[in-house]
Design an enzyme around this catalytic site. Structure first.
Site, PDB file in Angstrom:
ATOM      1  N   ASN B  75     -11.209  49.552   9.417  1.00  0.00           N
ATOM      2  CA  ASN B  75     -11.936  48.668  10.331  1.00  0.00           C
ATOM      3  C   ASN B  75     -11.619  49.004  11.770  1.00  0.00           C
ATOM      4  OD1 ASN B  75     -10.404  46.248  11.883  1.00  0.00           O
ATOM      5  ND2 ASN B  75      -9.177  46.981  10.151  1.00  0.00           N
ATOM      6  N   CYS B 137      -1.561  46.816  15.365  1.00  0.00           N
ATOM      7  CA  CYS B 137      -2.983  47.144  15.337  1.00  0.00           C
ATOM      8  C   CYS B 137      -3.215  48.517  15.975  1.00  0.00           C
ATOM      9  CB  CYS B 137      -3.771  46.064  16.064  1.00  0.00           C
ATOM     10  SG  CYS B 137      -5.528  46.358  16.006  1.00  0.00           S
ATOM     11  N   ASN B 202       1.105  47.277   8.961  1.00  0.00           N
ATOM     12  CA  ASN B 202      -0.215  47.137   9.543  1.00  0.00           C
ATOM     13  C   ASN B 202      -1.050  48.330   9.070  1.00  0.00           C
ATOM     14  OD1 ASN B 202      -2.446  46.602  11.387  1.00  0.00           O
ATOM     15  ND2 ASN B 202      -0.996  45.343  12.529  1.00  0.00           N
ATOM     16  N   THR B 203      -2.252  48.462   9.584  1.00  0.00           N
ATOM     17  CA  THR B 203      -3.156  49.494   9.055  1.00  0.00           C
ATOM     18  C   THR B 203      -2.827  50.889   9.588  1.00  0.00           C
ATOM     19  OG1 THR B 203      -4.690  48.958  10.810  1.00  0.00           O
ATOM     20  CG2 THR B 203      -5.057  47.909   8.669  1.00  0.00           C
ATOM     21  N   CYS B 348      -9.552  66.096 -25.065  1.00  0.00           N
ATOM     22  CA  CYS B 348     -10.278  66.365 -23.810  1.00  0.00           C
ATOM     23  C   CYS B 348      -9.710  67.583 -23.097  1.00  0.00           C
ATOM     24  CB  CYS B 348     -10.242  65.151 -22.892  1.00  0.00           C
ATOM     25  SG  CYS B 348      -8.599  64.776 -22.220  1.00  0.00           S
ATOM     26  N   CYS B 355      -1.615  71.491 -17.040  1.00  0.00           N
ATOM     27  CA  CYS B 355      -0.302  72.125 -17.190  1.00  0.00           C
ATOM     28  C   CYS B 355      -0.394  73.631 -16.953  1.00  0.00           C
ATOM     29  CB  CYS B 355       0.260  71.831 -18.580  1.00  0.00           C
ATOM     30  SG  CYS B 355       1.945  72.483 -18.775  1.00  0.00           S
ATOM     31  N   CYS B 395      -3.876  62.279 -18.685  1.00  0.00           N
ATOM     32  CA  CYS B 395      -4.375  61.853 -20.003  1.00  0.00           C
ATOM     33  C   CYS B 395      -5.112  60.522 -19.878  1.00  0.00           C
ATOM     34  CB  CYS B 395      -3.224  61.707 -20.981  1.00  0.00           C
ATOM     35  SG  CYS B 395      -3.771  61.147 -22.607  1.00  0.00           S
TER      36      CYS B 395
END
Lengths: 466, 435
Positions: B75, B137, B202-203, B348, B355, B395
Site C-alpha cells: 500500500n 511507515c 511495519n511494512t 508425480c 532432488c 511433495c
C-alpha cells in the site's frame, strides 16, 4: 420442437468452453508432474503440464503453441478424445482419489484462443522442392500435411468428399464437436500452405502412377470404408441405416430424411453404437434399444460412453444376435437369436429366438476396410486387412509411400491418426532429404513422436541397493 | 475456556488480538464495530499534525499465488487524512463505551520535542490506553523525515522516544521498521529511549510488479507508482525472525513486544506469542475478510490452549524463543533422511526432479516397481541423503515423505565446539560429504 431448438437444447456440448476464471483456477490446480503420466498417455505426447502451466501464467497463446507442436489436431482432440482413458484417466490426482485435472477443457481453452484470435503459431518451412501427396483430408492426412508444410514440403491433399475433415466432420457426435468446429480446424491447418483438391478420388480420377510421377512421396490416410453389413435378410428395407450415414444426417442438422421413430434398435456395442443411440434419443426417438451379440462386459464402448447412453434412457439387449430384419417394405422389427458365451470366449447360438418391434434399425458393427483401394494402390496388407507399415517410420511396402490413421490401425481415435500423421511427416522428410536429426526449430515436435524429452534428468537407479 | 486476557507493556486487553494501525482502525465507528466482533484492542490509524495529509487514489496492490488471493499486499496510503480533532473525539467516545478494550494511539509528527509533547498530551487527554510511535511507515511520510526515516537511525529512534517518555503517562510502544539490516539496533535504541515495548514489523519496501501491457507499475497513480509497504502472509517469516532476534538479544530480552506481520489465523498468532509477543496486530487478513475473522482467532487460540493445558497467555509466551539459536549451535551430528511412503505416493515425480536437478541426486526410480500396482514410486538412496527436506516440501501429499531421524551413534557436536576442539570429532557429516 423445431430442429434448431432441438439442437440448442439437446445437443449442448459435453465439454463446454471454460471461462478465463475457471481456466485460471483449474490450471493452478495442476501439480506440474515431472515425466507426467498424462504426457505418456497421449499418443501425440503433448506436454500437458507445460501447456497448463502456460495457461496458469496467462500465456494462453504459448499454451496453444505447445499443444499444436505435438498435435496439429489439438483443437478437435480437445473435444473428441476419450480423455477418460487417456490423459485425464492417468492424472495423478486419481491416485489421490481426487478429481483429475480437466485437461481436455483446458486444451480447448488454449486452442479456442488461437482460433478466436486467428493466431497460427508456426510458419511453413523454406520450400525444399520435394512435393508430397496426401490421400485423404481426415485427421491423419491433415496432421501429416501440417508437419510436412512446416518442414518445407509442397503438399497437395486429395479428398474424395466435397467436405474435408474425415470423421471429424462426418462422424463425430454433434454434442462432442460440431462440423463447423472441424471445418475451422481444417481451414487453419491448410493455412500453412497445403493445397486441398476436394472431390478427387484416387485410383479413379487420379492414378497411383500419376501421383508417383508428380510427387516425391505419398502419404495414405484413407481411413475406413462403409459400415460392415450384417448379412441378414431384410437389410435393404426402408428404415435400415448405416450408423455413419445416420450421424451424417444429424450433423447436417437436417432431420427430415431420417423420419420419425417410435422405437429404434441400434445393433453393435462400440463407441459409434453409443453415438447412434444417444443421437437417436436426442433427435426424438421414443425408445432406443442397443442390441449386442455378447454380454455387457464384452462391449467395446468406453465406460463413460456407456454411462452416457444409460443417462439418455437407452435400453440394452445383451446376448442377442440379429438373424433377420423383419418387415415388408419398411422395417417392422428385428428377430434375434439368444447367445451364450462359452468358456473359451467363443459364442454359442442358442435355439431361442425372439422378435422386437421397431421402426428403425441402425447398424453400428464397425467399418469395413478399404482393401480394394489399398491393393489398387499397390500397398501390402496385414492379416487383418489393414495397410501394412513399418511401425517406426510408417513406410508401406511401396517405396516412398507411407500410411497412417484408421487404414493402418483398423479404427482408433482421432489422436492416433494425428500421431501417425506427425510420425510419417518426419520420416517422409528424413527419407527424402537424408536428414537424420531435425533442424533446431523442429527438434521439439520431432522428439514428441517417441515421447522423449530434449534434456532428461538422470535417474540414479544404479545407486539403489539391491 | 482459557483466559485470553493480556497485558502488553502495561496495555491491557481482553484478548491479544488488536487491529493494527491501518485502514481497519481508521474511525471510531469501525473500531467499535471491531470490538463488537470480539477484537481485544485497536491501534488507531496513525495520527499526525493538522492539516491532515492528502492521500492518492489507487493505494493497494496484491500478489496472488496459485488461485490464492492476496498472499502479499502493498500500500501507499499515508497516515490518517482526517482532522486530528475528529479522531480525538472518536477515541474519547470509543473508550467511554469500551473501557476494557485497548485503544492505542499511533503517532507520527516531525522530530521536534514540542510537536511530540503536544500530540502526546492531546491523545492521552482523549483517553487512549497507550501510545505507539510510528517509526516504521516506509512510504511517503519517510520522504518527509518521519516514519521509517526515524526508525532507520537508532539515534533518532532513541531521541524521539525520549521526547515522548518525558511526558507520557501511558505505556509507549515503538513500532519498528524492517527496512534495516539488523533489527536489534533500533530495538535497543527504543529501549534505551525508555520505551515500554516495541511493535514489529511495519511494512517492507516493495514494488508489486510491472504491467506488461502498459509497462507501468502494477498499481499506478496516473501511470506512475511509488514504492509501498509490503505485508500479508508472505512477510510472516521475516517478522518472526525479527521478533526472535529481539527476544534472544541479551540487551532487549524481556522487552514486551506486540507482533505484527502476516498473521491470518490463530496459529500464526500463537507462533508470534511463542517467540515472545504478548499481543498481536492484524491488518491484511482483516482487509481481506473483515472483522469477523476474530471470532475464529479467539476460539482457535482458546481451544489450542485448552488442548495444551495452558490456562493463561503468560504460560506460553516466549517458550519457543530459546529454541532459535545461532547456526554455530546446531548439532552437526543430527541426521535425518527422507522416507517415501509407497502407499501414499501419487507418482508425480516432483521429489525426483527436485532432488536430482537441484539438491543431492539421491532419489531414484527403481527399474522394478517397489509396490504392487505402483509403477514408478521413487526411492531415496538413504546413504546419500543429506536430509535437506526439499523432497518433503515439494511433495503434494501430506505425510507421504517424512524426514526420519537416524541414530548416528555420535555425541552431539556443534560448529562452535568443533572449531574449539581443533576440528576434531566431526564424524558423521564429514564422512557423508567426503567419502
Amino acid at each position: 420442437m423445431a430442429d434448431n431448438d432441438l439442437f440448442r437444447v439437446r445437443f449442448q456440448e459435453l465439454k463446454p468452453a471454460m471461462r478465463p476464471e475457471e481456466a485460471h483456477l483449474e490450471s493452478s490446480r495442476c501439480l506440474y508432474c515431472y515425466d507426467a503420466p498424462c504426457i505418456q498417455a497421449c499418443p501425440t505426447h503433448i506436454d500437458v503440464p507445460r501447456f497448463i502451466k502456460q495457461i496458469a501464467s496467462k500465456n494462453v497463446e504459448g499454451s496453444g503453441k505447445t499443444i499444436l507442436e505435438a498435435n496439429a489436431l489439438g483443437h478437435s482432440c480437445a473435444r473428441v478424445c476419450p480423455v477418460e482413458v487417456l490423459c485425464e484417466g492417468s492424472c495423478v490426482y486419481l491416485a489421490w482419489h481426487e478429481k483429475p485435472i480437466e485437461i481436455a477443457r483446458l486444451q480447448r481453452y488454449a486452442t479456442d484462443h488461437l482460433h478466436e484470435n486467428d493466431l497460427e503459431p508456426f510458419k511453413p518451412g523454406k520450400d525444399n522442392g520435394k512435393p508430397v501427396a496426401v490421400i485423404g483430408a481426415g485427421p491423419a492426412g491433415l496432421s501429416c500435411a501440417y508437419y510436412l508444410r512446416r518442414l518445407g514440403h509442397p503438399v497437395t491433399v486429395f479428398e474424395k468428399q466435397k467436405v474435408p475433415g474425415g470423421l471429424n466432420s462426418h462422424g463425430v457426435a454433434e454434442y462432442k464437436m460440431t462440423q463447423e468446429t472441424s471445418l475451422d480446424e481444417v481451414k487453419k491447418l491448410l493455412e500453412l500452405g497445403a493445397k486441398l483438391e476436394d472431390g478427387v478420388e484416387i485410383g479413379k480420377d487420379v492414378t497411383a502412377a500419376l501421383l508417383e510421377k508428380k510427387f516425391s512421396a505419398v502419404f495414405v490416410g484413407i481411413g475406413l470404408g462403409p459400415t460392415n453389413r450384417l448379412n441378414v435378410p431384410g437389410e435393404e428395407l426402408d428404415g435400415v441405416w448405416d450408423a455413419l450415414s445416420f450421424i451424417w444426417h444429424v450433423k447436417r442438422r437436417k432431420l427430415a430424411p431420417l423420419g420419425k421413430s417410435e422405437t429404434t434398435i441400434v445393433i453393435g456395442a462400440g463407441n459409434t453404437s453409443i453415438d447412434a443411440v444417444t443421437q437417436s434419443k436426442r433427435t426424438g426417438a421414443g425408445r432406443v434399444l442397443m442390441a449386442y451379440r455378447r454380454g455387457e462386459s464384452d462391449m467395446s464402448a468406453y465406460d463413460f460412453e456407456y454411462a452416457l447412453a444409460k443417462s439418455d434412457g437407452a435400453e440394452f439387449l445383451w446376448n442377442a444376435a440379429p438373424v433377420a430384419i423383419l418387415g415388408r417394405k419398411k422395417v417392422e422389427g428385428v428377430r434375434f437369436q439368444r447367445t451364450k458365451l462359452k468358456k473359451d470366449g467363443s459364442l454359442e447360438l442358442l435355439k431361442e429366438t425372439f422378435d422386437v418391434k421397431c421402426d428403425r434399425v441402425i447398424k453400428a458393427i464397425g467399418q469395413s476396410k478399404l482393401t480394394g483401394l489399398a491393393s489398387k494402390l499397390g500397398l501390402g496388407l496385414d492379416q487383418g486387412g489393414r495397410i501394412a507399415v513399418n511401425p517406426t517410420t510408417l513406410a508401406t511396402s511401396r517405396k516412398r509411400w507411407f500410411a497412417g490413421g484408421d487404414s493402418i490401425n483398423g479404427g482408433k481415435e482421432v489422436v492416433n491418426a494425428a500421431a501417425d500423421g506427425k510420425r510419417a511427416a518426419w520420416h517422409i522428410h528424413a527419407s527424402l532429404t537424408g536428414a537424420k536429426t531435425p533442424a533446431p526449430e523442429h527438434a521439439y515436435w520431432v522428439a514428441t513422436i517417441e515421447g522423449k524429452k530434449l534434456v532428461q534428468t538422470p535417474n540414479p537407479a544404479e545407486r539403489l541397493n539391491g | 475456556m482459557a483466559d485470553l486476557s493480556t497485558n502488553c507493556a502495561g496495555i491491557k486487553s481482553p484478548n491479544p488480538f488488536w487491529l493494527a494501525s491501518a485502514p481497519p482502525a481508521n474511525s471510531g465507528e469501525q473500531v467499535m464495530r471491531a470490538f463488537d466482533h470480539g477484537w481485544g484492542g485497536a491501534v488507531w490509524k496513525t495520527l499526525g499534525e493538522d492539516p491532515p495529509v492528502i492521500n492518492v487514489t489507487s493505494r493497494y496492490g496484491a500478489i496472488d499465488i496459485g488461485g490464492q488471493k492476496i498472499a502479499g499486499l502493498n500500500n501507499v496510503e499515508l497516515i490518517t487524512d482526517r482532522p486530528l480533532a475528529d479522531n480525538l473525539k472518536e477515541i474519547y467516545q470509543v473508550k467511554k463505551r469500551y473501557p476494557k478494550h485497548a485503544v492505542v494511539a499511533s503517532l507520527m509528527v516531525p522530530c521536534e520535542r514540542a510537536s511530540w509533547h503536544d500530540i502526546v498530551k492531546r491523545v492521552e487527554d482523549a483517553g487512549c490506553d497507550g501510545l505507539e510511535l510510528n517509526f516504521g511507515c516506509p512510504h511517503g511520510m519517510s520522504e518527509r523525515g518521519m516514519g521509517s526515516a526515524v526508525g532507520q537511525i537508532p539515534e533518532y529512534t532513541q531521541r524521539v522516544t525520549e521526547y515522548v517518555k518525558e511526558i507520557a503517562k501511558t505505556p509507549v510502544l515503538v513500532k519498528l521498521t524492517p527496512n534495516i539490516t539488523d533489527i536489534r539496533y533500533p530495538a535497543r535504541a527504543a529501549k534505551a529511549g525508555g520505551a515500554d515495548g516495541v511493535s514489529l514489523i511495519n511494512t517492507i519496501n516493495s514494488v508489486m510488479g510491472v504491467n506488461l501491457d502498459t509497462l507501468t507499475p502494477k498499481f499506478a497513480v496516473g501511470g506512475k507508482g511509488a514504492h509501498g509497504g509490503y505485508c500479508g502472509p508472505a512477510v510472516k517469516p521475516i517478522a518472526l525472525n525479527m521478533v526472535s532476534q529481539i527476544s534472544n538479544d541479551p540487551e532487549t530480552r524481556g522487552l514486551p513486544m506486540s507482533g505484527i506481520g502476516g498473521i491470518s489465523t490463530w496459529s500464526d498468532a500463537v507462533e508470534f506469542m511463542l517467540l515472545g509477543c504478548s499481543s498481536v496486530q492484524l491488518c491484511t487478513a482483516v482487509m481481506h475478510y473483515g472483522f469477523r475473522i476474530v471470532e475464529e482467532l479467539n476460539a482457535g487460540l482458546s481451544d489450542w490452549m485448552d488442548q495444551k493445558g495452558f490456562k493463561k497467555l503468560d504460560d506460553f509466551i516466549g517458550l519457543s524463543a530459546p529454541n532459535i539459536v545461532e547456526w554455530k549451535h546446531l548439532n552437526l551430528h543430527h541426521k535425518t533422511v527422507a522416507k517415501i511412503q509407497p502407499d501414499k505416493c501419487i507418482e508425480c515425480q516432483l521429489c525426483f526432479v527436485a532432488c536430482n536437478d537441484t539438491a543431492h541426486q539421491c532419489i531414484a526410480i527403481p527399474a522394478k516397481p517397489t509396490a504392487k500396482g505402483r509403477k514408478r514410486v521413487p526411492v531415496v538412496i538413504e546413504e546419500d541423503c543429506v536430509g535437506c527436506n526439499l523432497c518433503s516440501l515439494v511433495c503434494p501429499v501430506d505425510g507421504c515423505i517424512e524426514m526420519t531421524p537416524v541414530k548416528t551413534g555420535h555425541a552431539p557436536l556443534t560448529w562452535e565446539q568443533y572449531t574449539k576442539n581443533g576440528f576434531k570429532g566431526y564424524k558423521e557429516v564429514y564422512k557423508r560429504m567426503h567419502s
